[in-house]
Scaffold this motif. Structure first.
Motif, PDB file in Angstrom:
ATOM      1  N   THR A 116      -5.480   2.669  -2.081  1.00  0.00           N
ATOM      2  CA  THR A 116      -5.878   2.687  -0.683  1.00  0.00           C
ATOM      3  C   THR A 116      -6.752   3.903  -0.427  1.00  0.00           C
ATOM      4  O   THR A 116      -6.441   5.010  -0.860  1.00  0.00           O
ATOM      5  CB  THR A 116      -4.645   2.732   0.235  1.00  0.00           C
ATOM      6  N   VAL A 142      -9.286   1.244   4.172  1.00  0.00           N
ATOM      7  CA  VAL A 142      -8.527   0.848   5.359  1.00  0.00           C
ATOM      8  C   VAL A 142      -9.149   1.401   6.643  1.00  0.00           C
ATOM      9  O   VAL A 142      -8.497   1.449   7.681  1.00  0.00           O
ATOM     10  CB  VAL A 142      -7.047   1.280   5.239  1.00  0.00           C
ATOM     11  N   LEU A 197      -0.585   6.190   2.909  1.00  0.00           N
ATOM     12  CA  LEU A 197      -1.729   7.088   2.785  1.00  0.00           C
ATOM     13  C   LEU A 197      -1.646   8.263   3.757  1.00  0.00           C
ATOM     14  O   LEU A 197      -1.962   9.403   3.396  1.00  0.00           O
ATOM     15  CB  LEU A 197      -3.023   6.300   3.004  1.00  0.00           C
ATOM     16  N   ASN A 201       0.824  -1.210   0.000  1.00  0.00           N
ATOM     17  CA  ASN A 201       0.000   0.000   0.000  1.00  0.00           C
ATOM     18  C   ASN A 201       0.857   1.259   0.000  1.00  0.00           C
ATOM     19  O   ASN A 201       1.913   1.299   0.640  1.00  0.00           O
ATOM     20  CB  ASN A 201      -0.896   0.029   1.250  1.00  0.00           C
ATOM     21  N   THR A 236      -3.813  -1.675  -6.292  1.00  0.00           N
ATOM     22  CA  THR A 236      -5.077  -1.209  -5.724  1.00  0.00           C
ATOM     23  C   THR A 236      -4.878   0.134  -5.021  1.00  0.00           C
ATOM     24  O   THR A 236      -3.873   0.355  -4.354  1.00  0.00           O
ATOM     25  CB  THR A 236      -5.603  -2.247  -4.723  1.00  0.00           C
ATOM     26  N   SER A 257      -9.109  -0.330  -1.933  1.00  0.00           N
ATOM     27  CA  SER A 257      -9.063  -0.999  -0.637  1.00  0.00           C
ATOM     28  C   SER A 257      -9.293   0.047   0.447  1.00  0.00           C
ATOM     29  O   SER A 257      -8.466   0.942   0.641  1.00  0.00           O
ATOM     30  CB  SER A 257      -7.704  -1.679  -0.434  1.00  0.00           C
TER      31      SER A 257
END
Length: 354
Positions: free
Chosen positions: A192, A241, A33, A30, A190, A239
Motif C-alpha cells: 500500500t 490509496v 499504513l 492492506n 501488494t 496499490s
C-alpha cells in the motif's frame, strides 16, 4: 527508551471466552499504513514502537493485554474506523480495567476525524488526535514521557512537506499475513502506497474534508525511492490509496516518468475520479506499469450522485473515463454505494444496473 503501542482496531474484537467470533473480511487486505507512518516518526524521535493488527495476527483481547503487560508502553494509540468503534470501546475498557490510569490511551483514525468529540463521551480514552497524527503523536508521546496527561481532543497540524516523513515502518508488521483472499497465497501481498494527501471536492459521505481539503503531493523521487526500497518484498506490485490519484496531473506524470527513467518494472493500481483522467495521462500510467484503476461513481443515478452526494460528475464523464482506460489497456472497477438519504427504489435499481 519509552515504548509506544499502536493498535489497528478491528471491526470485531474477540475474547478467549467466546471463540465463536471469527475474524474475516477486508481487514486482511492492506497493512495499516497510517499507523506505520506514525510508528516510523515515533521511532525517528527515539521511541520504541510496536504495532498490533489483531485481525491478520488473530489476536484476542487477552493476547493484547498480555502484550501490554510485557512491553509496558507509556502510551497506546488506537486507530479506528466507524465500523470498529464498538470494538475500540470494548478494548479500551479492558485495558483500563487491567492497568488503571497507565498507560494512557489515545484514539484516532477515520471515525475520530469525523466525530472528534467522541472521546469526551467515553472516559476510557484519555485523549483523541484528529487529523494527520505523525508529528503530533510524537510530541504527545514526549509529553507523556515527561509526566503530562493530555486530555480531550487535540487537533493535529497538517503536514505540508510530505517528503519530510520517514517511509512507513513496514518491518513492524508481518506482511505475509496480508494475503488477499483471491490471491490464494500464491502471490506476495501488494504494498500500500500514498502519493498525496487532501482532496478539494465536497462529496458528503467522505471524512477527508473534515480536517483538510488542501492537496499536498510527495516528490516523484521520494515516491519512487520508497517503491524501489520495498519492491521485492511485495512482488513489485503496489496499490496507491490516494483519494484521487490523477488529481495533480503534473505529479502523477512525474512519478510515471521517474519509474520509466529508472527502467523499473512495477505493476500498480490506484483510485481516481472520472473527470480527472484523459488519454495522455492514461497512456503514461500504462507505460509506467499501472494496469488497474478504481473510479468513484457512488451512484448510478445522476440526481443522487450530483444533487445529494455533491459528486458533480455526469454519466458521460464516467463512460468516457472507462473508454479511455480500455483504449489504454487499463482494467477498470467502479465504487458504488446504496442507501443514500432520499434514495428511492428506482434510484437503487439504477445503481444496480449501472
Amino acid at each position: 527508551m519509552s515504548n509506544a503501542l499502536l493498535i489497528n482496531c478491528p471491526i470485531t474484537i474477540r475474547s478467549r471466552k467466546d471463540p465463536r467470533v471469527i475474524y474475516e473480511g477486508d481487514e486482511f487486505s492492506n497493512t495499516p499504513l497510517g499507523l506505520l507512518y506514525i510508528a516510523a516518526n515515533l521511532r525517528k524521535e527515539g521511541f520504541g514502537v510496536t504495532v498490533l493488527d489483531p485481525t491478520p495476527e488473530d489476536l484476542c483481547v487477552e493476547d493484547i493485554i498480555e502484550r501490554i503487560e510485557y512491553q509496558k508502553p507509556i502510551l497506546i494509540g488506537l486507530s479506528v474506523m466507524t465500523s470498529g468503534i464498538r470494538a475500540a470501546v470494548e478494548l479500551a475498557a479492558g485495558i483500563k480495567k487491567t492497568f488503571g490510569d497507565r498507560p494512557l490511551i489515545c484514539i484516532g483514525g477515520p471515525h475520530v476525524n469525523s466525530d472528534p468529540e467522541f472521546v469526551n463521551r467515553f472516559p476510557n480514552f484519555d485523549f483523541a488526535i484528529a487529523g494527520e497524527a505523525e508529528l503530533t503523536m510524537a510530541e504527545l508521546a514526549r509529553a507523556v514521557e515527561q509526566g503530562e496527561r493530555p486530555r480531550g481532543v487535540i487537533y493535529a497540524r497538517p503536514i505540508d512537506d510530505l517528503d519530510q516523513l520517514p517511509f512507513p515502518a513496514r518491518d513492524l508488521v508481518d506482511i505475509m499475513a496480508y494475503y488477499r483472499p483471491e490471491a490464494n497465497k500464491k502471490a506476495l501481498p501488494t504494498a500500500t502506497m500514498v502519493m498525496s494527501r487532501g482532496c478539494p471536492f465536497h462529496c458528503i459521505f467522505c471524512s477527508r474534508p473534515v480536517f483538510r481539503r488542501t492537496l499536498r503531493v510527495r516528490s516523484p523521487k521520494n515516491v519512487v525511492d520508497e517503491m524501489g526500497s520495498i519492491a521485492e518484498a511485495h512482488g513489485r506490485r503496489f496499490s496507491f490509496v490516494d483519494d484521487t490519484l490523477t488529481l495533480h496531473r503534473e505529479a502523477i506524470i512525474g512519478i510515471c516518468d521517474e519509474i520509466m527513467k529508472r527502467r523499473l518494472k512495477f505493476k500498480w493500481m490506484g483510485m481516481t475520479r472520472a473527470t480527472c483522467l484523459d488519454d495522455a495521462v492514461a497512456k503514461k500510467l500504462r507505460m509506467a506499469g499501472c494496469d488497474d484503476l478504481f473510479i468513484g461513481v457512488e451512484s448510478g443515478n445522476e440526481r443522487i450522485r450530483n444533487q445529494i452526494i455533491k459528486k458533480n460528475v455526469p454519466d458521460g464523464a464516467i463512460f468516457n473515463a472507462i473508454k479511455i482506460c480500455r483504449r489504454n489497456d487499463i482494467h477498470t472497477n467502479i465504487f458504488l454505494i446504496l442507501g443514500f438519504p432520499t434514495e428511492t427504489q428506482k434510484e437503487i435499481n439504477d445503481t444496480i444496473t449501472f
